[in-house]
Design a protein around this motif. Structure first.
Motif, PDB file in Angstrom:
ATOM      1  N   TYR A  37      24.637  69.005  46.783  1.00 16.60           N
ATOM      2  CA  TYR A  37      25.948  69.630  46.595  1.00 16.60           C
ATOM      3  C   TYR A  37      26.524  69.944  47.972  1.00 16.60           C
ATOM      4  N   SER A  38      27.696  69.382  48.250  1.00 16.01           N
ATOM      5  CA  SER A  38      28.299  69.433  49.578  1.00 16.01           C
ATOM      6  C   SER A  38      29.752  69.855  49.480  1.00 16.01           C
ATOM      7  N   ARG A  39      30.330  70.187  50.629  1.00 12.56           N
ATOM      8  CA  ARG A  39      31.750  70.528  50.675  1.00 12.56           C
ATOM      9  C   ARG A  39      32.594  69.450  51.338  1.00 12.56           C
ATOM     10  N   ASP A  40      32.012  68.696  52.245  1.00 17.91           N
ATOM     11  CA  ASP A  40      32.778  67.703  52.998  1.00 17.91           C
ATOM     12  C   ASP A  40      32.114  66.338  52.835  1.00 17.91           C
ATOM     13  N   LYS A  41      32.605  65.564  51.890  1.00 17.94           N
ATOM     14  CA  LYS A  41      31.994  64.254  51.633  1.00 17.94           C
ATOM     15  C   LYS A  41      32.182  63.302  52.813  1.00 17.94           C
ATOM     16  N   ASN A  42      33.244  63.508  53.578  1.00 15.49           N
ATOM     17  CA  ASN A  42      33.485  62.637  54.731  1.00 15.49           C
ATOM     18  C   ASN A  42      32.492  62.888  55.855  1.00 15.49           C
ATOM     19  N   LEU A  43      31.811  64.028  55.798  1.00 16.94           N
ATOM     20  CA  LEU A  43      30.755  64.337  56.761  1.00 16.94           C
ATOM     21  C   LEU A  43      29.388  63.942  56.212  1.00 16.94           C
ATOM     22  N   VAL A  44      29.162  64.247  54.936  1.00 16.02           N
ATOM     23  CA  VAL A  44      27.830  64.105  54.355  1.00 16.02           C
ATOM     24  C   VAL A  44      27.516  62.679  53.925  1.00 16.02           C
ATOM     25  N   ASP A  45      28.471  61.993  53.304  1.00 10.12           N
ATOM     26  CA  ASP A  45      28.191  60.633  52.838  1.00 10.12           C
ATOM     27  C   ASP A  45      27.776  59.708  53.979  1.00 10.12           C
ATOM     28  N   PRO A  46      28.514  59.672  55.102  1.00  6.16           N
ATOM     29  CA  PRO A  46      28.087  58.796  56.195  1.00  6.16           C
ATOM     30  C   PRO A  46      26.713  59.181  56.762  1.00  6.16           C
ATOM     31  N   PHE A  47      26.386  60.471  56.749  1.00  8.85           N
ATOM     32  CA  PHE A  47      25.085  60.911  57.257  1.00  8.85           C
ATOM     33  C   PHE A  47      23.955  60.256  56.468  1.00  8.85           C
ATOM     34  N   TYR A  48      23.948  60.418  55.157  1.00 11.28           N
ATOM     35  CA  TYR A  48      22.848  59.874  54.355  1.00 11.28           C
ATOM     36  C   TYR A  48      22.845  58.347  54.354  1.00 11.28           C
TER      37      TYR A  48
END
Length: 274
Positions: free
Chosen positions: A151-162
């Protein structure tokens, strides 16, 4: 959404969830709670060199572990572990991509090597490099692990990370207006048939997301671990009887009937019937 163990040598492909454990104030209390809820049995426990934890079994197969909190300030929480053939190299990729290591990779001989990492928003997950302990002996069936999502707040930060760190292939799904993304391991055709985890958005970011049902707006980014059950409604009744809380009552989804619970010590988890 289930993806079987896939790689050479009988273990798990990198990035595939391979283990889960709960850090609890009272392990004996945890054994009573989860023993009745899931029908788990437990070994006699480990010594001080392994943190006095205990391994849980379903049908005689390893499915999870319960461990005492070494410090009362630590969270009471379920943690999912992601497999890697080289956890030290994975830790460096995590740091290079904007994540951090909470616990650097260390050997747990002869079982394997482990570490605890956090993504750029602070959601914590484990790393596991198998030795004699490969991970789940059973999954996707009643009484065992079946799914996880962050569960995240900023998909533009988290999606590229994983997707950079693990090489996941992603597919966006629209679940009743909720922005949800599923991930498949590198080399697999992305989609529900190969997905091993997903990303949801925390409350306040989409119209009435599923997370609004149980996640306060102030809740930090986190992983939610799911266990398969034969009857989600019966599980909800059992959780209440055992002193836990039903955070989100059983509800039907395209992938099965789900519910979110908190155990009688404060660890939150979910169940999936289907």
């Amino acid at each position: 959404m289930d993806y079987a163990e896939r790689n050479t040598g009988g273990g798990y492909a990198e990035g595939v969830p391979c283990w889960a454990d709960a850090m609890l104030p009272d392990v004996e209390g945890g054994k009573r709670f989860y023993g009745e809820l899931f029908g788990w049995t437990f070994d006699t426990g480990s010594g001080p060199e392994y943190g006095h934890g205990t391994q849980a079994y379903s049908d005689g197969l390893p499915v999870a572990a319960l461990a005492p909190k070494a410090d009362g300030r630590m969270p009471t929480v379920w943690t999912v572990y992601l497999a890697s053939p080289d956890a030290a190299a994975l830790a460096e990729r995590i740091k290079g991509a904007g994540g951090s290591m909470i616990t650097e990779v260390m050997p747990v001989e002869p079982f394997g090597s482990m570490g605890l990492a956090a993504d750029p928003e602070g959601a914590v997950f484990g790393l596991w490099q198998a030795g004699t302990h490969q991970g789940f002996g059973k999954q996707g069936k009643p009484g065992s692990y079946c799914w996880t999502e962050v569960y995240s707040r900023d998909k533009n930060l988290v999606d590229p990370f994983y997707e950079h760190v693990f090489g996941y292939g992603g597919v966006d799904l629209d679940l009743d207006g909720e922005d949800f993304r599923i991930w498949s391991p590198a080399g697999a055709e992305p989609g529900p048939d190969t997905a091993v985890g997903g990303r949801s958005l925390l409350a306040g970011l989409t119209p009435a997301p599923v997370s609004d049902r149980y996640v306060p707006a102030r809740m930090p980014a986190h992983f939610l671990v799911y266990f398969n059950v034969a009857d989600a409604d019966a599980s909800a009744a059992a959780v209440t009887r055992l002193g836990g809380r039903v955070q989100a009552p059983p509800a039907d989804t395209p992938y099965g009937r789900i519910a979110v619970f908190t155990d009688n010590q404060g660890a939150t988890f979910a169940v999936l019937q289907g």
